[in-house]
Motif scaffolding. Structure first.
Motif, mmCIF file in Angstrom:
data_model
loop_
_atom_site.group_PDB
_atom_site.id
_atom_site.type_symbol
_atom_site.label_atom_id
_atom_site.label_comp_id
_atom_site.label_asym_id
_atom_site.label_seq_id
_atom_site.Cartn_x
_atom_site.Cartn_y
_atom_site.Cartn_z
ATOM 1 N N ASP A 193 0.862 -1.181 0.000
ATOM 2 C CA ASP A 193 0.000 0.000 0.000
ATOM 3 C C ASP A 193 0.897 1.229 0.000
ATOM 4 O OD1 ASP A 193 -1.885 2.117 0.705
ATOM 5 O OD2 ASP A 193 -3.222 0.499 1.347
ATOM 6 N N ASP A 194 0.516 2.243 -0.740
ATOM 7 C CA ASP A 194 1.327 3.462 -0.792
ATOM 8 C C ASP A 194 1.111 4.355 0.423
ATOM 9 O OD1 ASP A 194 -1.265 3.820 -2.048
ATOM 10 O OD2 ASP A 194 -0.621 5.844 -2.551
ATOM 11 N N GLU A 195 0.171 4.016 1.279
ATOM 12 C CA GLU A 195 -0.101 4.805 2.474
ATOM 13 C C GLU A 195 0.459 4.090 3.708
ATOM 14 O OE1 GLU A 195 -3.975 6.615 2.864
ATOM 15 O OE2 GLU A 195 -4.389 6.129 0.755
ATOM 16 N N GLU A 196 1.506 4.691 4.281
ATOM 17 C CA GLU A 196 2.201 4.094 5.423
ATOM 18 C C GLU A 196 1.272 3.837 6.612
ATOM 19 O OE1 GLU A 196 5.560 3.409 5.980
ATOM 20 O OE2 GLU A 196 6.383 4.105 4.083
ATOM 21 N N THR A 217 5.702 -0.203 -0.179
ATOM 22 C CA THR A 217 4.913 1.001 -0.444
ATOM 23 C C THR A 217 4.617 1.202 -1.922
ATOM 24 O OG1 THR A 217 6.937 2.332 -0.435
ATOM 25 C CG2 THR A 217 5.696 2.196 1.640
ATOM 26 N N SER A 218 4.948 0.219 -2.740
ATOM 27 C CA SER A 218 4.619 0.285 -4.174
ATOM 28 C C SER A 218 4.601 -1.125 -4.745
ATOM 29 C CB SER A 218 5.660 1.123 -4.930
ATOM 30 O OG SER A 218 6.903 0.437 -4.975
ATOM 31 N N GLN A 270 8.200 -2.278 -5.497
ATOM 32 C CA GLN A 270 8.889 -2.713 -4.290
ATOM 33 C C GLN A 270 8.344 -4.073 -3.840
ATOM 34 O OE1 GLN A 270 8.247 -0.396 -0.698
ATOM 35 N NE2 GLN A 270 10.351 -0.773 -0.034
ATOM 36 N N SER A 280 -2.922 -6.411 -1.235
ATOM 37 C CA SER A 280 -2.519 -5.223 -1.983
ATOM 38 C C SER A 280 -3.659 -4.220 -2.097
ATOM 39 C CB SER A 280 -2.071 -5.618 -3.391
ATOM 40 O OG SER A 280 -1.779 -4.471 -4.167
ATOM 41 N N ASP A 281 -3.314 -2.956 -1.990
ATOM 42 C CA ASP A 281 -4.249 -1.879 -2.285
ATOM 43 C C ASP A 281 -4.430 -1.831 -3.801
ATOM 44 O OD1 ASP A 281 -5.859 0.399 -2.007
ATOM 45 O OD2 ASP A 281 -4.143 1.762 -2.054
ATOM 46 N N MET A 338 -2.795 2.760 -6.327
ATOM 47 C CA MET A 338 -1.425 3.154 -5.991
ATOM 48 C C MET A 338 -0.811 3.806 -7.219
ATOM 49 S SD MET A 338 0.049 -0.137 -3.890
ATOM 50 C CE MET A 338 -0.240 -1.317 -5.221
#
Length: 108
Positions: free
Chosen positions: A16-19, A42-43, A46, A62-63, A66
């Motif tokens: 997820d790109d949101e920590e 975060t991606s 990655q 996974s989100d 992103m």
């Protein structure tokens, strides 16, 4: 036999790109003496790199939304790298196309 299975650690990859979301889900998975080992990215890029070095990931969360690589695309690529991992997509947005892609292409 059940006790032995309960002691086997399960490696989970969160993408997820949101920590803050990564931290929240990690906290949920680590509650109550669970046997989850959590790895975060975060991606999508990655996440794919992590999968190359952590071949024992059992679950990928996974989100969808992103930057760079949407979750459905990430899950599709993750399926090639870690075909035995269970893949799930999380999203705060209702997007039928993304959902269908995640199922058809990513094996979610």
């Amino acid at each position: 036999m059940t006790e032995q299975l309960g002691s086997i650690p399960c490696k989970v990859l969160l993408v997820d790109d949101e920590e803050n979301i990564l931290r929240a889900i990690t906290r949920l998975l680590m509650e109550d003496e669970s046997n989850f080992e959590v790895v975060t990215a975060t991606s999508g890029a990655q996440g794919l790199e992590i999968l190359k070095t952590h071949s024992d990931v059992a679950l990928i969360l996974s989100d969808q939304r992103m930057p760079g690589m949407p979750g459905a695309e990430f899950l599709q690529k993750a399926r090639e790298v870690a075909p035995d991992a269970v893949r799930m997509m999380l999203t705060g947005y209702a997007d039928m196309t993304a959902t269908v892609d995640a199922i058809n292409k990513g094996g979610a």
